[in-house]
Scaffold this motif. Structure first.
Motif, PDB file in Angstrom:
ATOM      1  N   CYS A   1       0.844  -1.208   0.000  1.00  0.00           N
ATOM      2  CA  CYS A   1       0.000   0.000   0.000  1.00  0.00           C
ATOM      3  C   CYS A   1       0.874   1.250   0.000  1.00  0.00           C
ATOM      4  CB  CYS A   1      -0.919   0.011   1.224  1.00  0.00           C
ATOM      5  SG  CYS A   1      -2.342  -1.080   1.118  1.00  0.00           S
ATOM      6  N   GLY A   2       1.951   1.199   0.789  1.00  0.00           N
ATOM      7  CA  GLY A   2       2.856   2.339   0.852  1.00  0.00           C
ATOM      8  C   GLY A   2       3.518   2.621  -0.479  1.00  0.00           C
ATOM      9  N   ILE A   3       3.981   1.586  -1.163  1.00  0.00           N
ATOM     10  CA  ILE A   3       4.651   1.803  -2.451  1.00  0.00           C
ATOM     11  C   ILE A   3       3.651   2.233  -3.510  1.00  0.00           C
ATOM     12  CG2 ILE A   3       4.513  -0.538  -3.394  1.00  0.00           C
ATOM     13  CD1 ILE A   3       7.643   1.674  -3.452  1.00  0.00           C
ATOM     14  N   LYS A   4       2.407   1.807  -3.383  1.00  0.00           N
ATOM     15  CA  LYS A   4       1.389   2.241  -4.346  1.00  0.00           C
ATOM     16  C   LYS A   4       1.126   3.734  -4.218  1.00  0.00           C
ATOM     17  CE  LYS A   4      -3.200   1.099  -6.111  1.00  0.00           C
ATOM     18  NZ  LYS A   4      -4.376   0.177  -5.978  1.00  0.00           N
ATOM     19  N   GLU A   5       1.155   4.234  -2.995  1.00  0.00           N
ATOM     20  CA  GLU A   5       0.898   5.652  -2.750  1.00  0.00           C
ATOM     21  C   GLU A   5       2.146   6.504  -2.959  1.00  0.00           C
ATOM     22  OE1 GLU A   5      -0.602   5.808   1.201  1.00  0.00           O
ATOM     23  OE2 GLU A   5      -2.439   4.689   0.727  1.00  0.00           O
ATOM     24  N   ASN A   6       3.314   5.874  -2.907  1.00  0.00           N
ATOM     25  CA  ASN A   6       4.586   6.623  -3.005  1.00  0.00           C
ATOM     26  C   ASN A   6       5.546   5.883  -3.927  1.00  0.00           C
ATOM     27  OD1 ASN A   6       4.171   8.592  -0.498  1.00  0.00           O
ATOM     28  ND2 ASN A   6       3.600   6.530   0.163  1.00  0.00           N
ATOM     29  N   ASN A   7       5.145   5.720  -5.177  1.00  0.00           N
ATOM     30  CA  ASN A   7       5.943   4.911  -6.097  1.00  0.00           C
ATOM     31  C   ASN A   7       7.076   5.742  -6.684  1.00  0.00           C
ATOM     32  OD1 ASN A   7       6.864   2.989  -8.001  1.00  0.00           O
ATOM     33  ND2 ASN A   7       4.805   2.104  -8.106  1.00  0.00           N
ATOM     34  N   ASN A   8       8.090   5.940  -5.846  1.00  0.00           N
ATOM     35  CA  ASN A   8       9.254   6.720  -6.260  1.00  0.00           C
ATOM     36  C   ASN A   8      10.482   6.211  -5.522  1.00  0.00           C
ATOM     37  OD1 ASN A   8       9.657   8.453  -3.697  1.00  0.00           O
ATOM     38  ND2 ASN A   8       7.492   8.802  -4.212  1.00  0.00           N
ATOM     39  N   ARG A   9      11.637   6.535  -6.057  1.00  0.00           N
ATOM     40  CA  ARG A   9      12.882   5.999  -5.508  1.00  0.00           C
ATOM     41  C   ARG A   9      13.194   6.558  -4.123  1.00  0.00           C
ATOM     42  NH1 ARG A   9      13.373   6.013 -10.941  1.00  0.00           N
ATOM     43  NH2 ARG A   9      14.184   4.082 -11.903  1.00  0.00           N
ATOM     44  N   GLU A  10      12.797   7.782  -3.872  1.00  0.00           N
ATOM     45  CA  GLU A  10      13.087   8.388  -2.571  1.00  0.00           C
ATOM     46  C   GLU A  10      12.382   7.615  -1.458  1.00  0.00           C
ATOM     47  OE1 GLU A  10      13.977  11.030  -5.777  1.00  0.00           O
ATOM     48  OE2 GLU A  10      12.064  10.055  -5.256  1.00  0.00           O
ATOM     49  N   TRP A  11      11.088   7.348  -1.650  1.00  0.00           N
ATOM     50  CA  TRP A  11      10.326   6.621  -0.631  1.00  0.00           C
ATOM     51  C   TRP A  11      10.867   5.206  -0.486  1.00  0.00           C
ATOM     52  CZ3 TRP A  11       7.440   2.279   0.237  1.00  0.00           C
ATOM     53  CH2 TRP A  11       6.600   2.285   1.345  1.00  0.00           C
ATOM     54  N   PHE A  12      11.135   4.553  -1.600  1.00  0.00           N
ATOM     55  CA  PHE A  12      11.622   3.176  -1.551  1.00  0.00           C
ATOM     56  C   PHE A  12      12.970   3.105  -0.827  1.00  0.00           C
ATOM     57  CE2 PHE A  12      13.956  -0.454  -3.294  1.00  0.00           C
ATOM     58  CZ  PHE A  12      13.057  -1.476  -3.040  1.00  0.00           C
ATOM     59  N   THR A  13      13.861   4.029  -1.129  1.00  0.00           N
ATOM     60  CA  THR A  13      15.167   4.034  -0.472  1.00  0.00           C
ATOM     61  C   THR A  13      15.026   4.204   1.030  1.00  0.00           C
ATOM     62  OG1 THR A  13      16.238   4.940  -2.454  1.00  0.00           O
ATOM     63  CG2 THR A  13      17.398   5.201  -0.354  1.00  0.00           C
ATOM     64  N   ALA A  14      14.109   5.060   1.438  1.00  0.00           N
ATOM     65  CA  ALA A  14      13.889   5.298   2.866  1.00  0.00           C
ATOM     66  C   ALA A  14      13.275   4.084   3.563  1.00  0.00           C
ATOM     67  CB  ALA A  14      12.982   6.518   3.053  1.00  0.00           C
ATOM     68  N   HIS A  15      12.612   3.222   2.812  1.00  0.00           N
ATOM     69  CA  HIS A  15      11.943   2.038   3.380  1.00  0.00           C
ATOM     70  C   HIS A  15      12.558   0.733   2.882  1.00  0.00           C
ATOM     71  CE1 HIS A  15       9.008   5.301   3.850  1.00  0.00           C
ATOM     72  NE2 HIS A  15       8.517   4.614   4.854  1.00  0.00           N
ATOM     73  N   LYS A  16      13.814   0.794   2.461  1.00  0.00           N
ATOM     74  CA  LYS A  16      14.429  -0.394   1.856  1.00  0.00           C
ATOM     75  C   LYS A  16      14.599  -1.526   2.853  1.00  0.00           C
ATOM     76  CE  LYS A  16      17.559  -1.691  -1.766  1.00  0.00           C
ATOM     77  NZ  LYS A  16      18.531  -1.210  -2.771  1.00  0.00           N
ATOM     78  N   ASP A  17      14.882  -1.217   4.116  1.00  0.00           N
ATOM     79  CA  ASP A  17      15.007  -2.278   5.110  1.00  0.00           C
ATOM     80  C   ASP A  17      13.677  -3.014   5.285  1.00  0.00           C
ATOM     81  OD1 ASP A  17      17.658  -1.723   5.527  1.00  0.00           O
ATOM     82  OD2 ASP A  17      17.328  -0.517   7.338  1.00  0.00           O
ATOM     83  N   GLU A  18      12.585  -2.264   5.242  1.00  0.00           N
ATOM     84  CA  GLU A  18      11.270  -2.898   5.340  1.00  0.00           C
ATOM     85  C   GLU A  18      11.005  -3.763   4.110  1.00  0.00           C
ATOM     86  OE1 GLU A  18       7.398  -3.782   6.941  1.00  0.00           O
ATOM     87  OE2 GLU A  18       9.381  -3.297   7.711  1.00  0.00           O
ATOM     88  N   TYR A  19      11.396  -3.278   2.950  1.00  0.00           N
ATOM     89  CA  TYR A  19      11.240  -4.081   1.728  1.00  0.00           C
ATOM     90  C   TYR A  19      12.009  -5.393   1.844  1.00  0.00           C
ATOM     91  CZ  TYR A  19      12.195  -5.942  -2.880  1.00  0.00           C
ATOM     92  OH  TYR A  19      12.340  -6.799  -3.938  1.00  0.00           O
ATOM     93  N   LYS A  20      13.249  -5.335   2.333  1.00  0.00           N
ATOM     94  CA  LYS A  20      14.054  -6.552   2.458  1.00  0.00           C
ATOM     95  C   LYS A  20      13.402  -7.549   3.409  1.00  0.00           C
ATOM     96  CE  LYS A  20      18.539  -4.418   1.445  1.00  0.00           C
ATOM     97  NZ  LYS A  20      19.871  -4.039   2.002  1.00  0.00           N
ATOM     98  N   ALA A  21      12.833  -7.050   4.512  1.00  0.00           N
ATOM     99  CA  ALA A  21      12.168  -7.932   5.473  1.00  0.00           C
ATOM    100  C   ALA A  21      10.919  -8.550   4.868  1.00  0.00           C
ATOM    101  CB  ALA A  21      11.822  -7.156   6.742  1.00  0.00           C
TER     102      ALA A  21
END
Length: 232
Positions: free
Chosen positions: A11-31
């Motif tokens: 849901c977060g990536i759908k609302e913020n589909n950009n590299r800045e948001w993804f980079t800030a949440h990369k640890d969550e993505y890995k988990a």
């Protein structure tokens, strides 16, 4: 799996589909990614109990990159908004059909079958159906199959269940228009699916229900795979 955590991230990536948001949440993505792949490995082990042909696979063989290929798309969003795994004995790019699980907020599903078949193979599948129509109907018109997936052309990908994503409007070239069971020859793929609630993949009890869905669809897929395997 921790389905709620996975879907919250999506849901977060759908609302913020950009590299800045993804980079800030990369640890969550890995988990989230690790948890999803553990779930896929669990699915492979369970499916292998009734289909040993996929027992050699791992999650790495079945999952996809999260980064979108935007080269030929007008949508330049860099990331996908779902996680999916295609558990196929001959690999993700083979025509031989397999099993698919899909996690996406509001659109989770379990599916099996064959996608995007080239014309020559699709023609052979149609010929095989005509030549063995009683066997085919015994599979796809069985009470269990129809209850689980419905009939060709009744539903679309966004519906609760379905059998066949795309269909021709008329008979395929070279086939009789007045064929009694033309609905099966008009199919452009042999995919069957069942939508599930967002909470479906939480924990590990979903593996039992997943197996029930896939076992119901497997005889149809086996029929089509018997044709496809002559080409691979």
């Amino acid at each position: 799996m921790q389905a709620k955590r996975i879907l919250d991230f999506l849901c977060g990536i759908k609302e913020n589909n950009n590299r800045e948001w993804f980079t800030a949440h990369k640890d969550e993505y890995k988990a989230v990614r690790e948890d999803f792949e553990n779930g896929v490995n669990g699915a492979i082990l369970r499916i292998a109990e009734f289909d040993p042909s996929i027992k050699h696979l791992t999650a790495k063989d079945a999952t996809y990159r999260f980064y979108r290929d935007t080269r030929f798309s007008s949508d330049k969003s860099p990331y996908k908004t779902h996680l999916g795994a295609y558990i196929a004995a001959h690999g993700k790019k083979a025509f031989h059909g397999g099993y698919y699980i899909h996690l996406e907020p509001g659109h989770c599903l379990v599916s099996c079958g064959n996608y995007w078949l080239p014309t020559n193979i699709l023609t052979s599948c149609r010929n095989e159906i005509m030549a063995n129509i009683d066997q085919w109907r015994g599979i796809v018109e069985s009470e269990a199959f129809v209850d689980m997936f419905g009939r060709p052309g009744e539903n679309g990908w966004d519906d609760l269940k379905g059998f066949g994503i795309e269909h021709l409007k008329t008979a395929p070239s070279g086939f009789p228009r007045d064929y009694e069971f033309i609905q099966y020859l008009r199919m452009k793929d042999f995919c069957c699916w069942r939508a599930v609630a967002d909470s479906f993949f939480e924990g590990d009890k979903w593996l039992d229900e997943m197996c029930g869905i896939l076992k119901t669809g497997k005889p149809m897929m086996d029929f089509i795979n018997s044709v496809i395997d002559d080409y691979e």
